[in-house]
Design an enzyme around this catalytic site. Structure first.
Site, PDB file in Angstrom:
ATOM      1  N   ARG B  26       0.619  -1.247   0.478  1.00  0.00           N
ATOM      2  CA  ARG B  26      -0.285   0.013  -0.403  1.00  0.00           C
ATOM      3  C   ARG B  26       0.545   1.261   0.167  1.00  0.00           C
ATOM      4  O   ARG B  26       0.536   2.557   0.157  1.00  0.00           O
ATOM      5  CB  ARG B  26      -0.586   0.018   1.373  1.00  0.00           C
ATOM      6  N   ARG B  29       0.012   4.820  -2.122  1.00  0.00           N
ATOM      7  CA  ARG B  29      -1.124   5.147  -1.924  1.00  0.00           C
ATOM      8  C   ARG B  29      -0.659   6.947  -1.961  1.00  0.00           C
ATOM      9  O   ARG B  29       0.083   7.428  -1.114  1.00  0.00           O
ATOM     10  CB  ARG B  29      -1.608   5.030  -0.597  1.00  0.00           C
ATOM     11  N   CYS B  50      12.514  31.423  27.298  1.00  0.00           N
ATOM     12  CA  CYS B  50      12.887  29.737  28.009  1.00  0.00           C
ATOM     13  C   CYS B  50      12.965  29.318  29.024  1.00  0.00           C
ATOM     14  O   CYS B  50      13.714  29.825  29.945  1.00  0.00           O
ATOM     15  CB  CYS B  50      13.903  29.606  26.597  1.00  0.00           C
ATOM     16  N   CYS B  53      15.493  27.472  30.075  1.00  0.00           N
ATOM     17  CA  CYS B  53      17.683  27.933  30.056  1.00  0.00           C
ATOM     18  C   CYS B  53      17.643  27.908  31.469  1.00  0.00           C
ATOM     19  O   CYS B  53      17.046  29.143  32.441  1.00  0.00           O
ATOM     20  CB  CYS B  53      17.048  29.095  29.160  1.00  0.00           C
ATOM     21  N   ASN B  75       7.598  18.727  37.993  1.00  0.00           N
ATOM     22  CA  ASN B  75       7.331  19.647  36.965  1.00  0.00           C
ATOM     23  C   ASN B  75       6.371  20.217  37.313  1.00  0.00           C
ATOM     24  O   ASN B  75       5.543  20.277  38.832  1.00  0.00           O
ATOM     25  CB  ASN B  75       6.559  18.740  36.185  1.00  0.00           C
ATOM     26  N   HIS B 112      20.094  25.715  24.269  1.00  0.00           N
ATOM     27  CA  HIS B 112      18.444  25.619  23.396  1.00  0.00           C
ATOM     28  C   HIS B 112      18.996  25.030  22.630  1.00  0.00           C
ATOM     29  O   HIS B 112      17.513  24.331  21.993  1.00  0.00           O
ATOM     30  CB  HIS B 112      18.242  26.940  23.813  1.00  0.00           C
ATOM     31  N   ASN B 152       9.403  13.853  24.166  1.00  0.00           N
ATOM     32  CA  ASN B 152       8.685  14.370  23.596  1.00  0.00           C
ATOM     33  C   ASN B 152       9.446  15.251  23.233  1.00  0.00           C
ATOM     34  O   ASN B 152       9.453  16.036  22.701  1.00  0.00           O
ATOM     35  CB  ASN B 152       7.300  14.723  23.669  1.00  0.00           C
ATOM     36  N   GLY B 158       3.784  17.058  20.439  1.00  0.00           N
ATOM     37  CA  GLY B 158       3.701  17.616  21.671  1.00  0.00           C
ATOM     38  C   GLY B 158       4.350  17.942  22.780  1.00  0.00           C
ATOM     39  O   GLY B 158       3.243  18.459  24.027  1.00  0.00           O
ATOM     40  N   SER B 160       5.818  20.907  24.306  1.00  0.00           N
ATOM     41  CA  SER B 160       5.668  22.675  24.381  1.00  0.00           C
ATOM     42  C   SER B 160       6.507  23.875  24.115  1.00  0.00           C
ATOM     43  O   SER B 160       6.773  24.655  24.086  1.00  0.00           O
ATOM     44  CB  SER B 160       4.402  23.060  24.976  1.00  0.00           C
ATOM     45  N   HIS B 163      13.363  23.528  23.840  1.00  0.00           N
ATOM     46  CA  HIS B 163      14.804  23.611  25.030  1.00  0.00           C
ATOM     47  C   HIS B 163      14.864  21.540  24.996  1.00  0.00           C
ATOM     48  O   HIS B 163      13.411  21.155  25.695  1.00  0.00           O
ATOM     49  CB  HIS B 163      14.547  24.018  25.836  1.00  0.00           C
ATOM     50  N   HIS B 165      14.418  18.766  26.718  1.00  0.00           N
ATOM     51  CA  HIS B 165      14.583  17.623  27.724  1.00  0.00           C
ATOM     52  C   HIS B 165      13.945  17.118  27.433  1.00  0.00           C
ATOM     53  O   HIS B 165      12.873  16.600  26.446  1.00  0.00           O
ATOM     54  CB  HIS B 165      13.727  19.082  28.660  1.00  0.00           C
ATOM     55  N   GLN B 167      10.533  14.064  30.357  1.00  0.00           N
ATOM     56  CA  GLN B 167      10.394  13.748  31.655  1.00  0.00           C
ATOM     57  C   GLN B 167      10.674  13.091  32.018  1.00  0.00           C
ATOM     58  O   GLN B 167      10.847  11.370  31.859  1.00  0.00           O
ATOM     59  CB  GLN B 167       8.573  14.020  31.220  1.00  0.00           C
ATOM     60  N   HIS B 295      14.930  -1.447  27.899  1.00  0.00           N
ATOM     61  CA  HIS B 295      15.191  -1.403  26.456  1.00  0.00           C
ATOM     62  C   HIS B 295      14.516   0.255  26.115  1.00  0.00           C
ATOM     63  O   HIS B 295      13.759   0.267  27.162  1.00  0.00           O
ATOM     64  CB  HIS B 295      14.419  -2.173  25.336  1.00  0.00           C
ATOM     65  N   LYS B 310       2.589   9.150   9.341  1.00  0.00           N
ATOM     66  CA  LYS B 310       1.644   8.356   9.931  1.00  0.00           C
ATOM     67  C   LYS B 310       0.773   8.480  10.971  1.00  0.00           C
ATOM     68  O   LYS B 310       0.722   9.044  11.609  1.00  0.00           O
ATOM     69  CB  LYS B 310       2.339   6.961  10.329  1.00  0.00           C
ATOM     70  N   GLU B 316      -6.968   1.645  13.443  1.00  0.00           N
ATOM     71  CA  GLU B 316      -5.838   1.827  14.091  1.00  0.00           C
ATOM     72  C   GLU B 316      -6.733   1.553  15.982  1.00  0.00           C
ATOM     73  O   GLU B 316      -6.081   1.531  17.039  1.00  0.00           O
ATOM     74  CB  GLU B 316      -4.513   2.814  14.308  1.00  0.00           C
ATOM     75  N   GLN B 322      -1.473  -0.647  12.704  1.00  0.00           N
ATOM     76  CA  GLN B 322      -1.396  -0.964  11.226  1.00  0.00           C
ATOM     77  C   GLN B 322      -0.003  -0.251  10.477  1.00  0.00           C
ATOM     78  O   GLN B 322      -0.001   1.125  10.590  1.00  0.00           O
ATOM     79  CB  GLN B 322      -2.413  -0.603  10.189  1.00  0.00           C
TER      80      GLN B 322
HETATM   81  O1  G1P Z   1      -6.920   4.961   4.735  1.00  0.00           O
HETATM   82  P1  G1P Z   1      -7.596   5.979   4.751  1.00  0.00           P
HETATM   83  O2  G1P Z   1      -8.441   8.323   4.682  1.00  0.00           O
HETATM   84  O3  G1P Z   1      -6.073   7.358   4.076  1.00  0.00           O
HETATM   85  O4  G1P Z   1      -5.775   6.397   5.790  1.00  0.00           O
HETATM   86  C1  G1P Z   1      -6.621   7.387   6.964  1.00  0.00           C
HETATM   87  O5  G1P Z   1      -7.196   6.426   7.732  1.00  0.00           O
HETATM   88  C2  G1P Z   1      -6.171   4.785   8.054  1.00  0.00           C
HETATM   89  C3  G1P Z   1      -7.480   3.898   8.749  1.00  0.00           C
HETATM   90  O6  G1P Z   1      -7.684   4.114  10.527  1.00  0.00           O
HETATM   91  C4  G1P Z   1      -4.802   5.351   8.596  1.00  0.00           C
HETATM   92  O7  G1P Z   1      -4.421   3.705   8.616  1.00  0.00           O
HETATM   93  C5  G1P Z   1      -4.194   5.855   7.656  1.00  0.00           C
HETATM   94  O8  G1P Z   1      -3.651   6.307   8.587  1.00  0.00           O
HETATM   95  C6  G1P Z   1      -4.596   7.458   7.503  1.00  0.00           C
HETATM   96  O9  G1P Z   1      -4.382   8.129   7.267  1.00  0.00           O
HETATM   97  O1  G1P Z   2       3.579  17.859  29.437  1.00  0.00           O
HETATM   98  P1  G1P Z   2       3.634  18.142  28.755  1.00  0.00           P
HETATM   99  O2  G1P Z   2       5.519  18.741  28.219  1.00  0.00           O
HETATM  100  O3  G1P Z   2       3.458  20.078  29.110  1.00  0.00           O
HETATM  101  O4  G1P Z   2       3.087  17.555  27.249  1.00  0.00           O
HETATM  102  C1  G1P Z   2       3.164  16.629  26.728  1.00  0.00           C
HETATM  103  O5  G1P Z   2       3.404  15.436  27.539  1.00  0.00           O
HETATM  104  C2  G1P Z   2       2.446  14.887  28.342  1.00  0.00           C
HETATM  105  C3  G1P Z   2       3.369  12.869  28.831  1.00  0.00           C
HETATM  106  O6  G1P Z   2       3.210  11.921  27.695  1.00  0.00           O
HETATM  107  C4  G1P Z   2       1.156  14.135  27.557  1.00  0.00           C
HETATM  108  O7  G1P Z   2       0.105  13.984  28.977  1.00  0.00           O
HETATM  109  C5  G1P Z   2       0.771  15.824  27.051  1.00  0.00           C
HETATM  110  O8  G1P Z   2      -0.559  15.773  26.388  1.00  0.00           O
HETATM  111  C6  G1P Z   2       1.575  16.596  25.851  1.00  0.00           C
HETATM  112  O9  G1P Z   2       1.299  17.831  26.240  1.00  0.00           O
END
Ligand code: G1P
Ligand code: G1P
Lengths: 345, 345
Positions: B26, B29, B50, B53, B75, B112, B152, B158, B160, B163, B165, B167, B295, B310, B316, B322
């Protein structure tokens, strides 16, 4: 007990057996992160560039008929193929097996400009009827043991075309999420000969804290264990294991709650509310599933505005789901809204 | 067996016991959906705005010290609080319990402008040392039975603040994902008195199809059951149940593979590659976990370019994960890249 609206806690999902972390004290966290574009509204009723509009030619070269009612066809880029032969593979700790299935696209309306909340109940009723028909046909096909009906709405949810449509992926094996729920339905059924969701619904109706909408046949509520900020569920009052059991009146009652729930969603931030929705129902492997109670869930990502979403990232991926506002706060926010769609007031 | 690089199939995750659907046919696509902004590079070494910093004042009013080495603090908007009293709640089918914990932020560097791939191995080694120290301190604190270290990276995930970092969320209960893996480690251990991941690693080294990097103490590979397009795992060759067991040489060996893997990531689409990463290790509840093998996993969302990711949405969320490209194709793509970071060539 501490006030659950103020205290960090975990809630148990009776359908999956998994817990979700709730941090209600954290809602005042400032947000400096990513914001999303708001989608331009989508005024054209017909778009010559849209591969889902009636009469247009798709990528595959096929031409859509000039359809007037909800219309379905085999996905041009299906993730599963019907003719993949069954084979399994094991080499030490590497284990795989081929998978086969049928993937379809369901256009909800010929009108490119619509979405479920702004369609008429009767029109949504026709979508429900088509879902029923697809469930029967696909579920009855050889080697199709589960039929997943879903919609990805909005580009935030990976939807690549605003034309109102959903998808159906049906396959030989029974997916993980269905197996989890089957297990919990089954255990409850064995013990009490009652539907887990029927008993849950009874309790929710009595408490009346998380109920969003109801009619004679269906109820829309925020489940106690909701993960997404405004996650909701529509479920039939009767203990039906799949949508094929709905009569015409019930189809329309289902359609009515889909319209009412998605209208509240759009009204919340006055935007076309993105979500993925899906119907969970019994497998179609020919076995009996007296324990199953079908339901439709909505997982919308928006958290605080049309542009700020909840990210399910580090902690959520590695440990488990987490939310900030409680299910009760979400229900209150949704209940306080106007019932008429903001674009029509 | 059909060629798995061409045939739709499912693969089994030996650590979670769950399956993932692979649709290699696929990949062609077309994509008309959402694209992401590429992030502007981040040239300032110090940003007065920041809150991470050195020397700056945070939202909470606290001032960061003028730190020169990796620096951690509690935090300011923690999702868990250390002093939440233990209580549980059950009303019919509604079940909850309070949760307590400690959430920390770990600044990887005072600079930073950096990210892990462009930091020196020795600097990353200091981050590993701080993780070890936090794991020991938090894991040893009362009522902390699991310590989740994660990052993250990128606003797509997500995050924000650019810098560098990560968690740490540590808590009383043992999260769902850890429980799943514990179960599979334990079953294998009981049967063979061997580490499941040690045996898996041996097999992968022999096959040499999905190995990305290795040194005397660690290996980076694409797991056979990878979910995200370029998901990867770094694991110690020795059967260590947690990072506290690493000696100084091993800390640096770990750091080296973190640098090498994330450099390949950045080189793939010549962009600062977004991901969430996390370290899975044994609980800290005082029990023995001879079966655990720690790991570090990386879940990056990008699929085809710096702007096309993706989406884990409808299917999913409702059925199971998938992917389109296979683990082997992903490994090949990553292995074919230059080893030096694109910004330094
Ligand atoms: O099939 P579509 O609309 O091209 O694709 C969308 O839905 C699928 C099914 O949830 C996902 O696998 C794809 O990542 C998403 O972009
Ligand atoms: O804690 P942060 O960086 O503000 O927030 C980020 O990480 C968290 C932990 O994975 C999530 O719950 C938040 O949705 C995301 O925005």
């Amino acid at each position: 007990m501490n006030n659950l609206n103020k205290t960090p806690h975990r809630r148990f999902n009776i359908l999956t057996g998994e817990w979700i972390l709730v941090s209600p004290h954290r809602t005042k966290r400032p947000w400096q992160g990513k914001t999303e574009k708001t989608l331009a509204e989508n005024p054209k009723q017909f778009d010559a560039e849209c591969y889902l509009c009636p009469g247009n030619t798709r990528n595959s070269g096929e031409q859509n008929p000039d359809y007037k009612e909800p219309y379905s066809f085999i996905n041009d880029f299906p993730s599963l193929l019907a003719d993949t032969p069954e084979e399994s593979f094991q080499n030490g700790l590497l284990k795989a097996e081929t998978e086969s299935g049928i993937c379809k696209v369901v256009c909800f309306s010929p009108d490119h400009s619509l979405t479920l909340p702004v369609m008429e109940v009767e029109e949504i009723g026709k979508v429900v009827k088509l879902w029923k028909q697809e469930f029967a046909e696909l579920g009855g096909a050889p080697n199709i043991n589960y039929v997943q009906i879903f919609e990805n709405k909005g580009d935030m949810m990976g939807c690549s075309n605003p034309h109102p449509h959903g998808q159906i992926w049906s396959q030989r094996s029974i997916p993980t999420e269905i197996q989890k729920k089957s297990k919990h339905f089954r255990e409850y059924w064995k013990e009490r000969k009652r539907s887990l969701l029927e008993d849950y619904l009874e309790q929710e109706l009595e408490l009346d804290e998380r109920i969003l909408e109801k009619n004679d046949h269906f109820v829309a509520l925020i489940p106690y264990w909701a993960v997404w900020p405004y996650e909701a569920m529509i479920l039939p009052r009767k203990h039906y294991s799949h949508i094929g059991l709905l009569n015409e009146e019930e189809e329309l009652a289902f359609a009515e709650l889909i319209k009412k729930l998605t209208t509240r969603y759009d009204n919340l931030f006055e935007t076309s509310f993105p979500y993925s929705s899906g119907i969970h129902q019994q497998p179609t492997d020919g076995k009996d599933y007296p324990e199953w109670h079908f339901h439709m869930s909505f997982y919308p990502p928006l958290l605080r505005s049309a542009t700020i979403k909840k990210f399910m990232v580090g902690y959520e991926m590695f440990a488990g789901p987490q939310r900030d506002i409680t299910a009760e706060q979400a229900a209150e926010n949704l209940k306080s809204l106007h019932e008429i769609h903001y674009s029509k007031r």
